[in-house]
Design a protein around this motif. Structure first.
Motif, mmCIF file in Angstrom:
data_model
loop_
_atom_site.group_PDB
_atom_site.id
_atom_site.type_symbol
_atom_site.label_atom_id
_atom_site.label_comp_id
_atom_site.label_asym_id
_atom_site.label_seq_id
_atom_site.Cartn_x
_atom_site.Cartn_y
_atom_site.Cartn_z
ATOM 1 N N ASP A 199 0.817 -1.228 0.000
ATOM 2 C CA ASP A 199 0.000 0.000 0.000
ATOM 3 C C ASP A 199 0.847 1.273 0.000
ATOM 4 N N PHE A 200 2.172 1.148 -0.147
ATOM 5 C CA PHE A 200 3.126 2.260 -0.243
ATOM 6 C C PHE A 200 3.329 3.028 1.065
ATOM 7 N N LEU B 67 6.467 8.690 2.051
ATOM 8 C CA LEU B 67 5.022 8.647 1.883
ATOM 9 C C LEU B 67 4.421 7.989 3.121
ATOM 10 N N GLN B 68 3.441 8.654 3.727
ATOM 11 C CA GLN B 68 2.818 8.122 4.940
ATOM 12 C C GLN B 68 1.308 8.066 4.761
ATOM 13 N N LYS B 69 0.742 6.898 5.010
ATOM 14 C CA LYS B 69 -0.699 6.712 4.863
ATOM 15 C C LYS B 69 -1.425 7.386 6.012
ATOM 16 N N LYS B 70 -2.464 8.164 5.667
ATOM 17 C CA LYS B 70 -3.305 8.802 6.686
ATOM 18 C C LYS B 70 -4.534 7.928 6.930
ATOM 19 N N SER B 71 -5.336 7.741 5.882
ATOM 20 C CA SER B 71 -6.505 6.854 5.951
ATOM 21 C C SER B 71 -7.003 6.586 4.544
ATOM 22 N N GLY B 72 -7.544 5.409 4.331
ATOM 23 C CA GLY B 72 -8.050 5.057 3.007
ATOM 24 C C GLY B 72 -6.996 5.248 1.939
ATOM 25 N N ASP B 73 -7.318 6.088 0.943
ATOM 26 C CA ASP B 73 -6.383 6.374 -0.145
ATOM 27 C C ASP B 73 -5.668 7.703 0.037
ATOM 28 N N SER B 74 -5.789 8.312 1.218
ATOM 29 C CA SER B 74 -5.145 9.601 1.501
ATOM 30 C C SER B 74 -3.800 9.390 2.197
ATOM 31 N N TYR B 75 -2.795 10.080 1.681
ATOM 32 C CA TYR B 75 -1.441 9.999 2.203
ATOM 33 C C TYR B 75 -0.885 11.405 2.373
ATOM 34 N N THR B 76 0.227 11.505 3.081
ATOM 35 C CA THR B 76 1.044 12.713 3.069
ATOM 36 C C THR B 76 2.420 12.300 2.564
ATOM 37 N N VAL C 146 -1.470 13.629 -0.857
ATOM 38 C CA VAL C 146 -1.417 12.621 -1.915
ATOM 39 C C VAL C 146 -2.692 11.779 -1.874
ATOM 40 N N GLU C 147 -3.262 11.564 -3.061
ATOM 41 C CA GLU C 147 -4.373 10.622 -3.224
ATOM 42 C C GLU C 147 -3.845 9.457 -4.046
ATOM 43 N N TYR C 148 -3.949 8.265 -3.484
ATOM 44 C CA TYR C 148 -3.522 7.052 -4.175
ATOM 45 C C TYR C 148 -4.662 6.602 -5.076
ATOM 46 N N PHE D 114 -1.740 -3.311 -20.559
ATOM 47 C CA PHE D 114 -1.849 -4.275 -21.658
ATOM 48 C C PHE D 114 -0.575 -5.062 -21.902
ATOM 49 N N TYR D 115 0.572 -4.530 -21.445
ATOM 50 C CA TYR D 115 1.866 -5.160 -21.698
ATOM 51 C C TYR D 115 2.378 -5.946 -20.492
ATOM 52 N N GLY D 116 1.541 -6.066 -19.444
ATOM 53 C CA GLY D 116 1.933 -6.809 -18.263
ATOM 54 C C GLY D 116 2.710 -6.013 -17.232
ATOM 55 N N ASN D 117 2.793 -4.686 -17.417
ATOM 56 C CA ASN D 117 3.494 -3.830 -16.466
ATOM 57 C C ASN D 117 2.590 -3.493 -15.288
ATOM 58 N N ASN D 118 3.113 -3.655 -14.086
ATOM 59 C CA ASN D 118 2.376 -3.322 -12.866
ATOM 60 C C ASN D 118 2.546 -1.834 -12.599
ATOM 61 N N LYS D 119 1.434 -1.078 -12.545
ATOM 62 C CA LYS D 119 1.493 0.371 -12.388
ATOM 63 C C LYS D 119 0.600 0.839 -11.244
ATOM 64 N N SER D 120 1.007 1.956 -10.638
ATOM 65 C CA SER D 120 0.209 2.606 -9.591
ATOM 66 C C SER D 120 0.155 4.092 -9.902
ATOM 67 N N GLY D 121 -0.950 4.732 -9.468
ATOM 68 C CA GLY D 121 -1.128 6.148 -9.763
ATOM 69 C C GLY D 121 -1.347 6.981 -8.517
ATOM 70 N N PHE D 122 -0.882 8.229 -8.582
ATOM 71 C CA PHE D 122 -0.982 9.158 -7.460
ATOM 72 C C PHE D 122 -1.287 10.558 -7.972
ATOM 73 N N GLU D 123 -2.111 11.290 -7.236
ATOM 74 C CA GLU D 123 -2.288 12.722 -7.472
ATOM 75 C C GLU D 123 -1.699 13.439 -6.268
ATOM 76 N N ILE D 124 -0.762 14.350 -6.537
ATOM 77 C CA ILE D 124 0.005 15.007 -5.479
ATOM 78 C C ILE D 124 -0.227 16.510 -5.578
ATOM 79 N N THR D 125 -0.569 17.145 -4.451
ATOM 80 C CA THR D 125 -0.828 18.585 -4.460
ATOM 81 C C THR D 125 -0.145 19.260 -3.274
ATOM 82 N N GLY D 126 0.163 20.534 -3.457
ATOM 83 C CA GLY D 126 0.749 21.329 -2.386
ATOM 84 C C GLY D 126 0.825 22.783 -2.805
#
Length: 176
Positions: free
Chosen positions: A45-46, A91-100, A118-120, A127-139
């Motif tokens: 979960d990062f 990266l520190q998890k706050k709750s759910g998909d919210s991080y700092t 950060v929102e996870y 499609f090519y078998g690559n494992n990916k994760s996404g984040f939206e980061i604001t400040g």
């Protein structure tokens, strides 16, 4: 012993933007076209992941060449002397998909502790078998605290460039 997984930013599916007030009546949006970074995580979960990032100042783009050259000059970023903006932190998890994301942000010759929200977005295999994760980061930063001092006032008394800069990054990382 925990296993560390390394993830690299996928520049094709990522963007780094900033927004700043112009004349206090409108907002100018800019971006950095070249950047790189990595995430090292021991947890799926990062939570607790180590993050490294840098952007090439010379690739700044506000959709106006004359303004871009001014931003690269010594009045602002001084890209020749300070070619990179960098960040290193955790990266520190706050709750759910919210991080700092807490760490050190370096712009020009100034390094300061900084915290991003950060929102996870989740994890997916492409499609090519690559494992990916996404984040939206604001400040938000005060540009003058990082040595971006240039300022001007119009004849009518309006400020040309606001001090507060909003930072927005949509980042996709790929498992290495």
């Amino acid at each position: 012993m925990a296993t560390t997984t390394t993830w690299a930013i996928d520049p094709t599916h990522s963007e780094i933007q900033f927004k700043v007030k112009h004349l206090v009546i409108s907002t100018v949006t800019g971006s950095f076209k070249s950047f790189e970074g990595s995430v090292e995580s021991e947890k799926e979960d990062f939570d607790g992941a180590t993050v490294q990032f840098s952007a090439d100042v010379a690739t700044i783009d506000t959709n106006q060449a004359q303004r871009d050259e001014h931003l690269k000059s010594a009045d602002f970023f001084d890209a020749e002397t300070y070619p990179k903006i960098s960040f290193a932190g955790k990266l520190q998890k706050k709750s759910g998909d919210s991080y700092t994301l807490k760490g050190d942000l370096t712009v020009k010759h100034v390094t300061k502790p900084f915290e991003f929200a950060v929102e996870y977005g989740g994890n997916m295999t492409d499609f090519y078998g690559n494992n990916k994760s996404g984040f939206e980061i604001t400040g938000k930063i005060n540009r003058k605290e990082f040595g971006l001092e240039w300022s001007a006032v119009t004849e009518a008394g309006g400020v040309v460039v606001g001090d507060e800069v909003k930072l927005i990054a949509n980042i996709q990382v790929v498992k290495q």
